[in-house]
Design a protein around this motif. Structure first.
Motif, mmCIF file in Angstrom:
data_model
loop_
_atom_site.group_PDB
_atom_site.id
_atom_site.type_symbol
_atom_site.label_atom_id
_atom_site.label_comp_id
_atom_site.label_asym_id
_atom_site.label_seq_id
_atom_site.Cartn_x
_atom_site.Cartn_y
_atom_site.Cartn_z
ATOM 1 N N VAL A 1 -17.793 -67.430 60.123
ATOM 2 C CA VAL A 1 -16.559 -68.196 59.636
ATOM 3 C C VAL A 1 -16.333 -67.984 58.460
ATOM 4 N N ASN A 2 -17.645 -68.597 57.585
ATOM 5 C CA ASN A 2 -17.340 -69.116 56.388
ATOM 6 C C ASN A 2 -16.983 -68.141 55.214
ATOM 7 N N GLY A 3 -16.905 -66.657 56.134
ATOM 8 C CA GLY A 3 -16.867 -65.172 54.970
ATOM 9 C C GLY A 3 -15.722 -64.714 55.613
ATOM 10 N N LEU A 4 -15.513 -65.191 56.606
ATOM 11 C CA LEU A 4 -13.510 -65.180 56.818
ATOM 12 C C LEU A 4 -12.606 -66.081 56.209
ATOM 13 N N LEU A 5 -13.422 -66.783 56.095
ATOM 14 C CA LEU A 5 -12.100 -67.602 55.157
ATOM 15 C C LEU A 5 -12.208 -67.042 53.552
ATOM 16 N N GLY A 6 -13.383 -66.966 52.831
ATOM 17 C CA GLY A 6 -13.810 -66.635 51.694
ATOM 18 C C GLY A 6 -12.548 -65.526 51.579
ATOM 19 N N LEU A 7 -12.913 -64.233 52.617
ATOM 20 C CA LEU A 7 -11.787 -62.933 52.727
ATOM 21 C C LEU A 7 -10.027 -63.722 53.071
ATOM 22 N N SER A 8 -9.710 -64.736 54.032
ATOM 23 C CA SER A 8 -8.771 -65.088 53.263
ATOM 24 C C SER A 8 -8.193 -66.416 52.242
ATOM 25 N N MET A 9 -8.738 -66.924 51.328
ATOM 26 C CA MET A 9 -8.767 -66.712 50.269
ATOM 27 C C MET A 9 -8.577 -65.758 49.300
ATOM 28 N N TYR A 10 -9.607 -64.629 49.407
ATOM 29 C CA TYR A 10 -9.365 -63.191 48.690
ATOM 30 C C TYR A 10 -8.042 -62.904 48.474
ATOM 31 N N VAL A 11 -7.043 -62.263 49.824
ATOM 32 C CA VAL A 11 -6.103 -62.051 49.664
ATOM 33 C C VAL A 11 -5.197 -61.836 48.989
ATOM 34 N N VAL A 12 -5.306 -63.610 49.380
ATOM 35 C CA VAL A 12 -3.740 -64.728 48.348
ATOM 36 C C VAL A 12 -4.051 -64.766 46.944
ATOM 37 N N LEU A 13 -5.598 -64.289 46.245
ATOM 38 C CA LEU A 13 -5.920 -64.429 44.858
ATOM 39 C C LEU A 13 -5.557 -62.992 44.410
ATOM 40 N N SER A 14 -5.612 -61.858 45.220
ATOM 41 C CA SER A 14 -5.257 -60.246 45.041
ATOM 42 C C SER A 14 -4.342 -60.176 44.543
ATOM 43 N N VAL A 15 -3.171 -61.293 45.402
ATOM 44 C CA VAL A 15 -1.880 -60.732 44.488
ATOM 45 C C VAL A 15 -1.221 -61.859 43.365
ATOM 46 N N GLY A 16 -2.268 -62.372 42.631
ATOM 47 C CA GLY A 16 -2.204 -63.557 41.871
ATOM 48 C C GLY A 16 -1.518 -64.714 41.378
ATOM 49 N N GLN A 17 -2.361 -65.173 43.991
ATOM 50 C CA GLN A 17 -1.178 -66.069 43.405
ATOM 51 C C GLN A 17 -2.518 -67.287 44.423
ATOM 52 N N LEU A 18 -2.370 -69.005 44.077
ATOM 53 C CA LEU A 18 -2.984 -69.475 44.334
ATOM 54 C C LEU A 18 -3.077 -70.555 45.510
ATOM 55 N N SER A 19 -3.472 -70.541 46.532
ATOM 56 C CA SER A 19 -2.888 -71.661 47.013
ATOM 57 C C SER A 19 -4.070 -72.298 47.729
ATOM 58 N N LEU A 20 -4.045 -73.619 49.022
ATOM 59 C CA LEU A 20 -4.996 -74.548 48.667
ATOM 60 C C LEU A 20 -4.984 -74.208 50.817
ATOM 61 N N GLY A 21 -3.991 -73.270 51.247
ATOM 62 C CA GLY A 21 -3.553 -73.986 52.647
ATOM 63 C C GLY A 21 -4.281 -73.018 53.620
ATOM 64 N N GLN A 22 -5.739 -72.424 52.900
ATOM 65 C CA GLN A 22 -6.115 -72.071 53.936
ATOM 66 C C GLN A 22 -7.201 -73.122 54.395
ATOM 67 N N ALA A 23 -7.179 -74.392 54.798
ATOM 68 C CA ALA A 23 -8.481 -75.421 55.374
ATOM 69 C C ALA A 23 -6.984 -75.571 56.740
ATOM 70 N N ALA A 24 -6.120 -75.497 55.764
ATOM 71 C CA ALA A 24 -4.675 -76.395 56.757
ATOM 72 C C ALA A 24 -4.121 -75.075 57.829
ATOM 73 N N PHE A 25 -4.621 -73.888 57.305
ATOM 74 C CA PHE A 25 -4.389 -72.635 58.502
ATOM 75 C C PHE A 25 -5.451 -72.348 59.855
ATOM 76 N N MET A 26 -6.819 -72.944 58.873
ATOM 77 C CA MET A 26 -7.806 -72.953 59.810
ATOM 78 C C MET A 26 -7.441 -74.233 60.549
ATOM 79 N N GLY A 27 -6.948 -75.095 60.350
ATOM 80 C CA GLY A 27 -7.139 -76.105 61.233
ATOM 81 C C GLY A 27 -5.630 -76.230 62.427
ATOM 82 N N LEU A 28 -4.888 -75.052 62.346
ATOM 83 C CA LEU A 28 -3.649 -74.871 63.082
ATOM 84 C C LEU A 28 -4.538 -74.482 64.220
ATOM 85 N N GLY A 29 -5.472 -72.753 63.674
ATOM 86 C CA GLY A 29 -5.704 -72.033 64.501
ATOM 87 C C GLY A 29 -6.686 -73.121 65.383
ATOM 88 N N ALA A 30 -7.774 -73.751 64.642
ATOM 89 C CA ALA A 30 -8.704 -74.428 65.419
ATOM 90 C C ALA A 30 -7.690 -75.714 66.785
#
Lengths: 280, 260
Positions: free
Chosen positions: A21-50
């Protein structure tokens, strides 16, 4: 399945799930950072999914094959609402907006009785497992590998390096950024649904600011030179607390120290190797 | 035939008029230079033409099509490419990957074709690599294709920027001070390169401070001063134009030169 593997999975099943699960979360962070953006919403998106997947399972009794893909809908809608205005601007607007999203959602979960309030949702049946978690992780890795070695991967790297030059090359920067944020919302939503369906309980405080920073540290520690780096970062930061169980409350301090050290001494992460950006 | 035309193009930054009602006509197949003292508005003109800034008023057209409000990323598809005064190569990418990025708008394969590695994707990637290597050959960087762009010397990074800009065979190439920081030998080689680019069918509009470089290379010169166009014509006329001499040397020196 050989008996020793069965034994191993039984003993360490929570860690094995968390690594995936955390590997998937790492990738979800990776894709945002890959385009030079900083998001702190990964946990929020995860919570919405959960939360959305748990409700679909418990209230509508839908099969997991439908619940899992459906768990991406709410995160994607919220990502669209937040990303459309903020990604047209450069700077930290996305980071600020996503912090806000996390806190707003936490307050909402706490105060809406339908989703369990402060007690959260318990009794979620165990529908996910090693196969569903790791096949999604492998698919996501493969997808990023193939995308990275293409014009799309080059455009993302170009945006991260210099968005003005990238735009001059014909890259629609705003579109790429929104695409990256939506992809990250999908991955985090899936991770949320998977973790909810292996842990049987979810609560409002699991998706706040603190886990958001932890997810960011996966990519900071691992690096973003290739999709493997944030997964390795996630694995280290998942295994380390298991080995440091004795430190109990100090585990968060360790996470903080690791982030600081990684930023200072490993600016390109633990796996600084950069993938090729072309197929041929 | 006029490839690029600006009509009464103006750009105001709050109270500052950086570009003031400038008319510019760049003939297809020419090398056109935009010169002027520091702060004359040359780079602002480039930023307006390439869509990085939206003009306060006026009109820009490419081959008759209005591109005044076209977003920056859409210019590449219209056949326009540019280099930057301060080098903007993608440092973490290899030299070849940099040039491939310049071919971004020539590659139409979407996410599905990319994930499935469809024949169309493979063909486009291979075509792009072939074209990128040709561009690197032209600027003399073929041997450095797999090095990181950050590892190149300053002059080589400038040539890489040009390779990245010409890889897609643009109709119009904008070069912002391409000879900056080059010695005379490098400058001469650059002149040759720009002529070859022009001969291959690309119209060139360049901003340059080095007068000798401009006078030897350009077919036509437009002079800006304080955002206004003060002269326009072939290099030989520009060299003798009193308003240009005044703009560059000041009224006193210009008067002395006239008296002498």
């Amino acid at each position: 399945m050989p008996i020793w593997l069965d034994d191993f999975l039984w003993t360490y099943q929570n860690v094995v799930y968390a690594l995936g699960v955390n590997g998937l979360l790492g990738l979800s962070m990776y894709v945002v950072l890959s385009v030079g953006q900083l998001s702190l919403g990964q946990a929020a998106f995860m919570g919405l999914g959960a939360y959305s997947s748990a409700l679909l399972t418990l209230k509508l009794h839908l099969p997991f094959a439908i619940v899992l893909p459906a768990s991406t809908i709410a995160p994607v809608l919220f990502a669209l609402a937040i990303g459309t205005p903020t990604l047209r601007l450069s700077g930290v607007y996305l980071a600020i907006a996503t912090i806000g999203l996390g806190e707003v959602l936490r307050a909402a979960y706490l105060n809406i009785d339908y989703v369990g309030g402060a007690l959260g949702i318990s009794g979620i049946p165990e529908r996910a497992g090693v196969v569903s978690i790791y096949s999604l992780l492998i698919l996501a890795l493969l997808g990023f590998w193939l995308i990275g070695r293409s014009a799309i991967g080059r455009a993302m790297e170009a945006i991260r390096e210099d968005e003005v030059a990238a735009a001059t090359m014909g890259v629609n920067v705003a579109r790429y950024r929104l695409g990256a944020l939506l992809t990250s919302a999908v991955l985090a939503g899936l991770a949320g649904a998977l973790s909810a369906h292996v842990s049987s309980f979810i609560g409002p405080n699991e998706y706040g600011f603190e886990p958001a920073v932890t997810i960011l540290s996966y990519a900071l520690l691992g690096g973003i030179g290739s999709p493997f780096a944030p997964v390795i970062g996630a694995w280290i930061l998942t295994l380390l607390p298991e080995m440091l169980r004795g430190f109990a409350d100090l585990r968060l301090v360790f996470n903080g120290v690791i982030i600081v050290l990684a930023v200072l001494y490993l600016p390109n992460g633990i796996l600084p190797w950069t993938m090729r950006r072309r197929a041929a | 035939m006029t490839l690029l035309r600006t009509e009464a193009l103006s750009m105001h930054f709050a109270g500052l008029v950086a570009v003031d009602a400038v008319d510019l006509a760049v003939e297809a197949g020419s090398i056109h230079a935009l010169i002027g003292p520091n702060g004359a508005g040359k780079t602002t003109m480039f930023n307006l033409i390439s869509g990085l800034m939206l003009p306060t008023s006026g009109r820009i057209s490419l081959d008759g099509a209005d591109i005044t409000a076209l977003p920056a990323h859409a210019h590449a598809g219209m056949g326009m490419a540019r280099s930057f005064q301060n080098i903007r190569v993608f440092a973490s990418m290899t030299v070849l990957e940099n040039v491939l990025t310049g071919l971004h708008s020539a590659i139409t394969a979407g996410i599905a074709a990319t994930l499935l590695r469809l024949p169309m994707f493979r063909r486009q990637e291979q075509d792009a690599v072939t074209r990128a290597r040709a561009a690197l050959n032209l600027v003399g960087l073929a041997a450095r294709a797999d090095d990181r762009a950050a590892a190149l010397a300053y002059g080589d990074q400038r040539r890489l920027e040009i390779a990245r800009a010409i890889a897609g065979h643009p109709r119009l190439l904008l070069l912002d001070e391409p000879a900056a920081g080059m010695n005379p030998a490098e400058g001469a080689a650059l002149s040759d390169l720009i002529r070859r680019i022009r001969d291959a069918g690309t119209t060139v509009l360049l901003v340059e401070h080095d007068m000798g470089f401009v006078m030897r290379l350009a077919d036509r010169v437009t002079v800006l001063n304080f955002g206004r166009r003060i002269a326009d014509g072939p290099p030989a006329n520009i060299r003798r134009d009193p308003s240009v001499i005044t703009a560059y040397l000041g009224a006193k020196v210009a008067a002395k030169l006239n008296a002498a």
